[in-house]
Design an enzyme around this catalytic site. Structure first.
Site, PDB file in Angstrom:
ATOM      1  N   GLY A  19       6.963  15.247   3.723  1.00  0.00           N
ATOM      2  CA  GLY A  19       6.082  15.849   4.721  1.00  0.00           C
ATOM      3  C   GLY A  19       4.719  15.199   4.606  1.00  0.00           C
ATOM      4  O   GLY A  19       4.610  14.004   4.295  1.00  0.00           O
TER       5      GLY A  19
ATOM      6  N   TYR B 207       7.951   8.490  17.346  1.00  0.00           N
ATOM      7  CA  TYR B 207       7.993   8.404  15.875  1.00  0.00           C
ATOM      8  C   TYR B 207       9.116   9.293  15.346  1.00  0.00           C
ATOM      9  O   TYR B 207       9.904   8.882  14.486  1.00  0.00           O
ATOM     10  CB  TYR B 207       6.641   8.815  15.267  1.00  0.00           C
ATOM     11  CG  TYR B 207       6.651   8.828  13.753  1.00  0.00           C
ATOM     12  CD1 TYR B 207       6.855   7.649  13.032  1.00  0.00           C
ATOM     13  CD2 TYR B 207       6.492  10.015  13.026  1.00  0.00           C
ATOM     14  CE1 TYR B 207       6.896   7.658  11.632  1.00  0.00           C
ATOM     15  CE2 TYR B 207       6.523  10.029  11.640  1.00  0.00           C
ATOM     16  CZ  TYR B 207       6.716   8.855  10.956  1.00  0.00           C
ATOM     17  OH  TYR B 207       6.757   8.854   9.575  1.00  0.00           O
TER      18      TYR B 207
ATOM     19  N   ARG C  18       3.748  -7.714   4.724  1.00  0.00           N
ATOM     20  CA  ARG C  18       3.065  -8.718   5.551  1.00  0.00           C
ATOM     21  C   ARG C  18       1.778  -9.161   4.863  1.00  0.00           C
ATOM     22  O   ARG C  18       1.380 -10.303   4.938  1.00  0.00           O
ATOM     23  CB  ARG C  18       2.752  -8.135   6.935  1.00  0.00           C
ATOM     24  CG  ARG C  18       3.998  -7.964   7.802  1.00  0.00           C
ATOM     25  CD  ARG C  18       3.700  -7.132   9.019  1.00  0.00           C
ATOM     26  NE  ARG C  18       3.088  -5.865   8.630  1.00  0.00           N
ATOM     27  CZ  ARG C  18       2.464  -5.035   9.448  1.00  0.00           C
ATOM     28  NH1 ARG C  18       2.337  -5.320  10.708  1.00  0.00           N
ATOM     29  NH2 ARG C  18       1.965  -3.896   9.004  1.00  0.00           N
TER      30      ARG C  18
ATOM     31  N   ALA D  16       0.845  -1.206   0.000  1.00  0.00           N
ATOM     32  CA  ALA D  16       0.000   0.000   0.000  1.00  0.00           C
ATOM     33  C   ALA D  16       0.872   1.243   0.000  1.00  0.00           C
ATOM     34  O   ALA D  16       2.100   1.157   0.102  1.00  0.00           O
ATOM     35  CB  ALA D  16      -0.891   0.003   1.247  1.00  0.00           C
TER      36      ALA D  16
HETATM   37  C1  8X3 Z   1       5.087  11.712   7.783  1.00  0.00           C
HETATM   38  C2  8X3 Z   1       5.200  13.171   7.915  1.00  0.00           C
HETATM   39  O1  8X3 Z   1       5.007  15.206   9.449  1.00  0.00           O
HETATM   40  O2  8X3 Z   1       3.170  13.616   9.465  1.00  0.00           O
HETATM   41  O3  8X3 Z   1       6.212  11.024   8.238  1.00  0.00           O
HETATM   42  O4  8X3 Z   1       5.230  13.079  10.508  1.00  0.00           O
HETATM   43  S1  8X3 Z   1       4.633  13.764   9.407  1.00  0.00           S
END
Ligand code: 8X3
Length: 266
Positions: A198, A167, A48, A26
């Site tokens: 982004g 994250y 997966r 995906a």
């Molecule tokens: C994705 C971008 O800024 O939502 O990794 O973390 S953000």
């Protein structure tokens, strides 16, 4: 219709190359599979969710006549990654390009309230999974003295935002590992790049919010996010540069976003 002449600027250097994409079921991974197949590259697709990858593989080999191999693979399972890479090496299918795409954000919480399970999931996938796959594949690239590793980073690896710390930390790690791989591979012809998006509309927010689609949709409300195809287009550009060119980082955001904290909504 006027056909544009083939210049050095529009040369396709990807036809006949073999590309391994993790997390290919995906989002950015699937978009990369489409884009590379359209460019005539052969594919090793893993995820997966094997059924989705198999459907994609059938469609791509029919539409583009490229060779597509599939594998059910969880990048967090180190023995499975090692076995998979041994299998493709034995079958002479070592990729020219590795796209370390499998990754996720799970949860959006204050650090002191975060879920340990979410943390383990992100750290295992985004850092350890990327390391397992890279550790298994890169030695084959080194012995051939050719190859290109493309790591999917994020602007979350440049700026920490509220409730995103773990994250963010995993994507700061991708930034560091991308730099480390580059440094350690100097003197070889192996290139290492990161593409750092982004705001991108994929299953990303739904996964982050544990399947809450309404909450996920709100993330993109009133703005025009990047799509998986936008990222795949940039990855294609990075991969298609001549062999003496190494794009170290490519940071991209929607035109309506200029920073993790600067986003225009209508
Ligand atoms: C994705 C971008 O800024 O939502 O990794 O973390 S953000």
């Amino acid at each position: 219709m006027i056909a544009f002449p083939k210049t050095k600027y529009s040369m396709n250097r990807l036809t006949g190359k073999r590309v391994l994409i993790t997390g290919a079921s995906a989002g950015i991974g699937e978009a990369c599979a489409n884009a590379f197949a359209e460019s005539g590259a052969d594919l090793l697709l893993s995820a997966r969710r094997i059924e989705r990858v198999e459907e994609l593989a059938t469609r791509l080999s029919e539409d583009h006549g490229v060779e597509v191999h599939t594998a059910k693979l969880d990048v967090t399972d180190s023995p499975a990654v090692t076995a998979y890479v041994e299998e493709i090496a034995d079958a002479n299918l070592v990729p020219d390009i590795l796209i370390n795409n499998a990754g996720k954000a799970v949860g959006l919480d204050l650090l002191h309230e975060g879920s340990l399970d979410d943390w383990e999931d992100m750290i295992d996938t985004n850092i350890k999974g990327l390391l397992y796959v890279s550790r298994a594949i890169i030695p084959h690239m080194v012995s051939r003295d050719s190859g290109h590793v493309i790591n999917i980073g994020s602007i979350a690896g440049r700026w920490v935002y509220p409730k995103g710390a773990v994250y963010n930390a995993t994507k700061f790690a991708v930034w560091a590992l991308n730099e480390g791989m580059n440094i350690d591979l100097v003197g070889t012809r192996i290139r290492v790049s990161s593409v750092d998006p982004g705001m991108t509309e994929t299953e990303f927010s739904e996964v982050r919010f544990h399947g809450d689609k309404d909450r996920a949709d709100k993330v993109y409300e009133g703005t025009q996010p990047l799509t998986g195809d936008d990222i795949a287009d940039a990855i294609l550009y990075v991969a298609n540069t001549p062999e003496h060119v190494d794009i170290i980082n490519l940071v991209m955001m929607p035109t309506q976003q200029r920073h993790a904290f600067v986003l225009h909504r209508e």
